[in-house]
Design an enzyme around this catalytic site. Sequence first.
Site, PDB file in Angstrom:
ATOM      1  N   GLU A 132      33.480  48.641  47.914  1.00 47.34           N
ATOM      2  CA  GLU A 132      34.769  48.249  48.957  1.00 47.34           C
ATOM      3  C   GLU A 132      34.918  49.823  49.509  1.00 47.34           C
ATOM      4  O   GLU A 132      35.369  49.588  50.486  1.00 47.34           O
ATOM      5  CB  GLU A 132      35.983  47.916  48.137  1.00 47.34           C
ATOM      6  CG  GLU A 132      35.707  46.359  47.927  1.00 47.34           C
ATOM      7  CD  GLU A 132      35.004  46.031  46.652  1.00 47.34           C
ATOM      8  OE1 GLU A 132      34.645  47.076  45.917  1.00 47.34           O
ATOM      9  OE2 GLU A 132      34.673  44.894  46.292  1.00 47.34           O
ATOM     10  N   HIS A 201      43.128  38.808  39.865  1.00 44.92           N
ATOM     11  CA  HIS A 201      42.271  38.118  40.700  1.00 44.92           C
ATOM     12  C   HIS A 201      43.562  37.395  41.652  1.00 44.92           C
ATOM     13  O   HIS A 201      43.166  36.677  42.470  1.00 44.92           O
ATOM     14  CB  HIS A 201      41.204  37.189  40.498  1.00 44.92           C
ATOM     15  CG  HIS A 201      40.078  37.962  39.979  1.00 44.92           C
ATOM     16  ND1 HIS A 201      40.082  38.650  38.650  1.00 44.92           N
ATOM     17  CD2 HIS A 201      38.746  38.235  40.898  1.00 44.92           C
ATOM     18  CE1 HIS A 201      38.958  39.189  38.837  1.00 44.92           C
ATOM     19  NE2 HIS A 201      38.031  38.811  40.099  1.00 44.92           N
TER      20      HIS A 201
END
Lengths: 396, 392
Positions: A132, A201
Amino acid sequence: MAVMLQSVGMASISATFPDLSDKFSVRCSVPVIRFDASSVPGWIRGTRKAGKITAKAVAAPSENASSAASKTGHELLLFEALGEGLREEMERDPRVCVMGEDVGHYGGSYKVTKDLAKKFGDLRVLDTPIAENSFTGMAIGAAMTGLRPVIEGMNMGFLLLAFNQISDNCGMLHYTSGGQFTIPTVIRGPGGVGRQLGAEHSQRLESYFQSVPGIQMVACSTPYNAKGLMKAAIRSENPVILFEHVLLYNLKERIPDEEYVLSLEEAEMVRPGEHVTILTYSRMRYHVMQAAKTLVNKGYDPEVIDIRSLKPFDLYTIGNSVKKTHRVLIVEECMRTGGIGASLTAAINENFHDYLDAPIVCLSSQDVPTPYAGTLEEWTVVQPPQIVTAVEQLCQ
Amino acid sequence: MSQLTHRAPTHLKPLFAALFATRHLTSASASTSPITVETSLPFTGHKIDPPSRSVETTPQELLTFFHDMALMRRMEIAADSLYKAKLIRGFCHLYDGQEAVSVGMEAAITRKDCIITAYRDHCLFLSRGGTLLESFSELMGRKDGCSKGKGGSMHFYKKSGGFYGGHGIVGAQVPLGCGLAFGQKYNKDESVTFAMYGDGAANQGQLFEALNMAALWDLPAILVCENNHYGMGTAEWRAAKSPAYYKRGDYVPGLKVDGMDALAVKQACRFAKEHVLKNGPIILEMDTYRYHGHSMSDPGSTYRTRDEISGVRQERDPIERIRKLILSHDIATEKELKDTEKEVRKEVDEAIAKAKESPMPDSSELFTNIYVKGLGAEVFGVDRKELRAVLP
């Protein structure tokens, strides 16, 4: 009907469309001319164009059925709406490209980029490795050369790894280069609390990014505004972070066939009312509308506004609402500490203090990591009964 | 001809320097005739055949190198004095000793190619077309600076010259550099990107992530490690298990270059550009040295001996090497070179004087360039009475 931005003081005009209704609410497309979003009345310049406002309560099903046959537009799910917006922008401008994990061949982990790679090729819909920090940096570097990348974070939480790139290079580069470089990127992805996805998450990154100068943040909540915001974000010269929600991807709605772009800085009036202003965004909008049904039965008339623009706040729409109802309830999914609600409370208090009859109530998630167990997870997030109770207390 | 000296600009375009240079030459026809010079050391390759040690150059180019490097050296030393006089504040990272990397690279590429680097960016800014005035103004936080005084020493950018900065966070510029290369590939530009970083940044994970992607998609990215052997205050052998930075790419080929030899740098960059347009990324390790400490707050002598510094200055100084070359090939006399240095000193002093006169940015500048085609949101200053502005 593109968004028009006029120069001195005036801002965008959103497109007008026939009223559309869905299960939960009536969406009013009100052309609003935005400008110096100041609260003080004396500062208001510019005219306000009259638009069609239909002050309906929660739509009755019978009304829908009668006009169903003559309805224009097409039905789709929220993730398809995002994909459609993305596809239209990629067709329109060859500089738009997508980068992210599994966006190409796999079709996107939430199917937003489905079939795009087949149509536009591997370079324009780029499958990145799981890195990322660097692929966000790469997209920003590409934006410096003139491309318009759309970065997908598979889950917003993963973008924490790219925080440096987003904060320093995305947000601040336009400033530190004295205006030489613009970074027209869109960073998008699903966030929020899902169904037992676990703590890592289920993060709400809007609260972490809200202080970064130079970025804009928007949150979509319906297929209609998802497509409109996606298109607006891609066309914006500023870096925009588009927050989607994991649980909203399968919402179905009928959206217009014609092209439309929404304003990035505008809030959406979901349900006009008189007694209390409820400010919300993303998934909590649906909890609020559910609570609104109960409230209406109990005789209250809440005004529900989906703020949509998380940075900067649409203080114009919010201000007008506060001046009308004098009571504010904020319902959000961020944590209590340092969330969007906390900032919004401060902003409203600063600007509209004189108009408030009661202190602002902010309902947010608990300051805890989201637990796995279903019941615990339910308790971390604001639920409709809590909203009803809060309104009742506020309106005493 | 005297007109040329007054016009001798703060730009470093070789063309101007060439006009300047002809003044020194006894026979004008010698200015562009090629000379072949051997680099000081052979190149070492990793998974690639290194280029030859023989470099073609011209007297004109050598004089340009001398002038440009002398200008850079003078600028950095002047910045040192300005910092000590508290006209430059914050962080100031000086490039003196490493000038050869900048001029050698510029000689091998065009303005369409992109260069991106970290915070030791003053000289690279000059070589990409920046002016001394913009440089000093930015350092002193004035309006005429290249970033309008809002960036500072670590944020020099020159979009028109293909210079993408100027970044404060170690290693963050390398993914950006690969992004620039991605843009070049997307637009089919036939140009390349030089993403520069130091031996300290070579240990950053994002570098390897970016390298993986660049290699995967054959991006025209040249990763240049300016190895000055010290990452801030820590020597390379104390920070890196493998200080052979040109080999760190593993599957990506690498080349080790003597970074104090401008001609070796030029040869390597030209070679790299050709390679990368066909084959994907390459790593260049420039073996170089900085005379100053990491920044102005670092004396530079606590982690290395003064003997080491003066040793390098005597044996490997880039400007001295070019001076010897020029003298040995009779391109100019000792006096002419000394005159060049005097000219350069004067240029720098004039630029500083002019920069000192440049005003501070207006307070409304606090709110410009945050957003493009702004939003009209109101912003208050700290005391809510002053600095009220509408985000433009």
